[in-house]
Design an enzyme around this catalytic site. Structure first.
Site, short mmCIF file in Angstrom:
data_model
loop_
_atom_site.label_atom_id
_atom_site.label_comp_id
_atom_site.label_asym_id
_atom_site.label_seq_id
_atom_site.Cartn_x
_atom_site.Cartn_y
_atom_site.Cartn_z
N GLY A 39 8.68 95.39 57.27
CA GLY A 39 9.85 94.54 57.10
C GLY A 39 9.56 93.49 56.05
O GLY A 39 8.40 93.14 55.82
N GLN A 89 10.52 85.63 51.70
CA GLN A 89 9.12 85.90 51.38
C GLN A 89 8.89 86.14 49.89
O GLN A 89 7.76 86.08 49.42
CB GLN A 89 8.62 87.11 52.18
CG GLN A 89 8.56 86.84 53.67
CD GLN A 89 8.16 88.08 54.44
OE1 GLN A 89 9.00 88.90 54.78
NE2 GLN A 89 6.86 88.25 54.68
N CYS A 143 2.02 89.91 59.26
CA CYS A 143 3.05 89.49 58.31
C CYS A 143 2.49 89.61 56.90
O CYS A 143 1.35 89.24 56.65
CB CYS A 143 3.44 88.04 58.61
SG CYS A 143 4.71 87.38 57.52
N LEU A 144 3.31 90.12 56.00
CA LEU A 144 2.87 90.23 54.60
C LEU A 144 2.61 88.86 54.00
O LEU A 144 1.88 88.74 53.03
CB LEU A 144 3.91 90.98 53.77
CG LEU A 144 4.11 92.46 54.15
CD1 LEU A 144 5.26 93.06 53.33
CD2 LEU A 144 2.84 93.26 53.95
N HIS A 168 11.44 88.98 63.89
CA HIS A 168 10.41 88.40 63.01
C HIS A 168 11.00 88.10 61.63
O HIS A 168 10.78 87.03 61.06
CB HIS A 168 9.24 89.40 62.93
CG HIS A 168 8.15 89.04 61.97
ND1 HIS A 168 6.86 88.78 62.36
CD2 HIS A 168 8.16 88.93 60.61
CE1 HIS A 168 6.12 88.51 61.30
NE2 HIS A 168 6.88 88.59 60.22
N GLU A 169 11.77 89.06 61.10
CA GLU A 169 12.33 88.89 59.75
C GLU A 169 13.43 87.82 59.72
O GLU A 169 13.54 87.06 58.76
CB GLU A 169 12.87 90.22 59.22
CG GLU A 169 11.85 91.34 59.11
CD GLU A 169 10.58 90.96 58.38
OE1 GLU A 169 10.63 90.09 57.49
OE2 GLU A 169 9.52 91.51 58.72
N HIS A 217 12.04 84.49 59.33
CA HIS A 217 11.73 84.13 57.94
C HIS A 217 12.94 83.47 57.28
O HIS A 217 12.80 82.49 56.55
CB HIS A 217 11.35 85.37 57.12
CG HIS A 217 9.92 85.80 57.28
ND1 HIS A 217 8.86 84.97 56.98
CD2 HIS A 217 9.39 86.97 57.68
CE1 HIS A 217 7.73 85.63 57.20
NE2 HIS A 217 8.02 86.84 57.63
ZN LIG Z 1 6.64 88.28 58.14
#
Ligand SMILES: [Zn+2]
Length: 195
Positions: free
Chosen positions: A73, A78, A119-120, A161-162, A165
């Site tokens: 995701g 991000q 998480c990226l 989670h997204e 963000h």
């Molecule tokens: Zn993330």
């Protein structure tokens, strides 16, 4: 969001699966991903007012960036674009991209479930986060139409989670301050070494 178990090899071919806007010669770009504790990750994203070609291009770029990074995701926040759009693909075959524009969720089951989230934007760290297991999401698709769907399991975890963000929140906000500080120091050190 990235999970060790879910970090499948990324296919490079995405063209054609996102609808008509991708049928032309479209150049997709891999965008650079902000990393914790970058303060820009704390920005609250603004709603998308119009689903146009520019936004569809952004969706393509987000997907390309997510697949390239082996994530499941990615939210626009991000990549330092503060509009309410996110992409995800929780399929094992990595060929089921989903795009959510202006997503809003309602909880269908208050029961919480724990999942080791990564998480990226927090590369290399995984911590258990408790979230509601079943949700309903209402969002706009790439055609600008509203749709609703129910999600559970990994898809429900990933979407929550997204959306965090887009609200300037990170999964590390759910863990102890001590653990969060440890992750912050390690990433800051890694960023210094990389600079
Ligand atoms: Zn993330």
């Amino acid at each position: 969001m990235l999970s060790a178990a879910q970090a499948y090899a990324a296919p490079r071919r995405l063209r054609g699966i996102l609808g008509e806007s991708t049928s032309e010669a479209l150049v997709m770009a891999v965008l650079s991903i902000l990393e914790f504790p970058d303060p820009r990750l704390r920005t609250v994203a603004k709603p998308v007012s119009e689903v146009d070609d520019k936004l569809r291009q952004l969706a393509d770029d987000l997907l390309e960036t997510m697949y390239e990074a082996s994530g499941i995701g990615l939210a626009a926040t991000q990549v330092n674009i503060h509009r309410r759009i996110l992409v995800m693909d929780v399929s094992e075959t990595r060929d089921e991209p989903q795009v959510f524009i202006n997503p809003e969720i309602s909880v269908l089951d208050e029961t919480l479930g724990g999942y080791d989230e990564g998480c990226l934007s927090v590369p290399g760290f995984y911590e258990e986060v408790q979230r509601p297991r079943r949700i309903r999401v209402r969002a706009l698709g790439l055609d600008g139409e509203t749709y609703e769907k129910e999600l559970d399991g990994l898809a429900a975890v990933c979407l929550q989670h997204e959306i965090d963000h887009l609200d300037g929140k990170l999964f590390v906000d759910y863990i102890s301050p001590l653990k969060r500080q440890r992750i912050r120091r390690k990433l800051e050190k890694a960023h210094r070494l990389r600079a």
